[in-house]
Design a protein around this motif. Structure first.
Motif, short mmCIF file in Angstrom:
data_model
loop_
_atom_site.label_atom_id
_atom_site.label_comp_id
_atom_site.label_asym_id
_atom_site.label_seq_id
_atom_site.Cartn_x
_atom_site.Cartn_y
_atom_site.Cartn_z
N GLY A 54 0.95 -1.24 -0.04
CA GLY A 54 -0.09 0.05 0.09
C GLY A 54 0.91 1.13 0.13
O GLY A 54 1.81 1.34 -1.05
N SER A 56 3.44 3.12 2.43
CA SER A 56 4.05 3.00 3.80
C SER A 56 4.14 3.82 4.83
O SER A 56 4.00 3.53 6.04
N CYS A 86 6.00 -5.71 0.16
CA CYS A 86 6.16 -4.23 -0.34
C CYS A 86 6.07 -3.15 0.36
O CYS A 86 7.05 -3.11 1.33
N ALA A 87 5.04 -2.24 0.48
CA ALA A 87 4.98 -1.31 1.65
C ALA A 87 5.01 -1.80 3.02
O ALA A 87 5.62 -1.47 4.01
N ILE A 90 8.67 -2.35 3.78
CA ILE A 90 9.00 -1.19 4.40
C ILE A 90 9.05 -0.75 5.67
O ILE A 90 9.79 -0.67 6.30
N ARG A 113 12.93 3.17 -0.84
CA ARG A 113 11.64 2.92 -1.40
C ARG A 113 11.57 3.41 -3.01
O ARG A 113 12.60 4.02 -3.50
N ASN A 114 10.54 2.81 -3.67
CA ASN A 114 10.62 3.06 -5.01
C ASN A 114 11.90 3.06 -5.75
O ASN A 114 12.39 3.82 -6.55
N ILE A 141 5.43 -3.32 -7.99
CA ILE A 141 4.57 -1.98 -8.25
C ILE A 141 5.45 -0.97 -7.30
O ILE A 141 5.19 -1.30 -6.25
N ARG A 142 5.90 -0.01 -7.94
CA ARG A 142 6.46 0.98 -7.16
C ARG A 142 7.57 0.53 -5.78
O ARG A 142 7.33 0.67 -4.74
N HIS A 177 4.41 -8.43 -4.99
CA HIS A 177 3.23 -8.76 -4.44
C HIS A 177 2.75 -10.04 -4.69
O HIS A 177 2.00 -10.27 -5.59
N1 GLN Z 1 3.00 -1.42 -3.91
C1 GLN Z 1 3.56 -0.81 -2.75
O1 GLN Z 1 3.22 -1.51 -1.64
C2 GLN Z 1 4.45 0.37 -2.97
C3 GLN Z 1 5.18 0.90 -1.92
C4 GLN Z 1 5.17 2.28 -2.17
N2 GLN Z 1 5.92 2.70 -3.01
C5 GLN Z 1 5.69 2.85 -0.49
O2 GLN Z 1 6.97 3.46 -0.71
O3 GLN Z 1 5.01 2.97 0.48
#
Ligand code: GLN
Length: 200
Positions: A54, A56, A86-87, A90, A113-114, A141-142, A177
């Motif tokens: 999502g 972070s 992902c997030a 992080i 991140r990213n 995704i990012r 993911h």
């Molecule tokens: N798909 C994701 O969870 C992306 C993480 C988002 N780019 C972040 O830094 O929070």
């Protein structure tokens, strides 16, 4: 025995994780009850946890605001499995290299991140993962990259020489993911086949 799986649901892709956990439990021959976590008091009842992707900064702020952050730290300290994606990765890390993210320090890693460049904001790649026989269809995704890991952290997969899947004791962190594909192997590996004893 039915296991209780909590999906942290303050923000992010919650229902996909819940469905993946149900598929993973079925594949492992376990019965599971999935609970969504938006407030304190539920994590202590959970045997395993998923921390979804999502955004972070938002996730970490809401976890602290609701007092869920301390409960997740206790869950990890008790050696219970966590899958952070992902997030979620992080937030679970020791250092997000961004002051707006209050990390949980559940995984001895620094993340960036990213990290995978603009033209590659999103991509899918077959990924060789330690512990899986066949490559995993990994959707990024990012996505964050894992910039540094402590000596107790095992790297399970890399992209462009950067770690994207790691494990430390009961915690598995993924840059991508796994909940967005039909393949439940990583949920199974992280949540239903975790080592019995914590190493931290
Ligand atoms: N798909 C994701 O969870 C992306 C993480 C988002 N780019 C972040 O830094 O929070």
């Amino acid at each position: 025995m039915t296991r209780t799986a909590g999906v942290v649901a303050v923000q992010g892709d919650v229902s996909e994780h819940a469905a993946a956990i149900e598929r993973a439990a079925a594949a492992a021959g376990e019965s599971v009850e999935v609970r969504e976590i938006r407030e304190a008091g539920i994590v202590p009842d959970c045997d395993v946890l998923a921390l979804p992707g999502g955004e972070s900064t938002t996730i970490s702020r809401l976890l602290a605001q609701e007092g869920i952050d301390e409960e997740i730290r206790d869950h990890v300290a008790a050696g219970k499995p966590v899958l952070a994606t992902c997030a979620g990765l992080i937030v679970a890390s020791a250092d997000a290299r961004d002051d707006r993210v209050a990390t949980l320090d559940a995984l001895d890693a620094a993340v960036e991140r990213n990290a995978f460049g603009r033209q590659k904001d999103s991509f899918e790649a077959p990924l060789s993962v330690e512990g899986l026989d066949e490559p995993f269809p990994a959707v990024f995704i990012r996505a964050p990259a894992i910039a540094e890991v402590g000596e107790d952290v095992e790297v399970l997969a890399t992209v462009e020489d950067r770690p994207v899947a790691v494990r430390q004791g009961p915690v598995v962190g993924l840059s991508f993911h796994p909940e967005l594909v039909a393949d439940e192997r990583l949920h199974r590996l992280a949540l239903f086949e975790a080592p019995a004893a914590a190493t931290r």
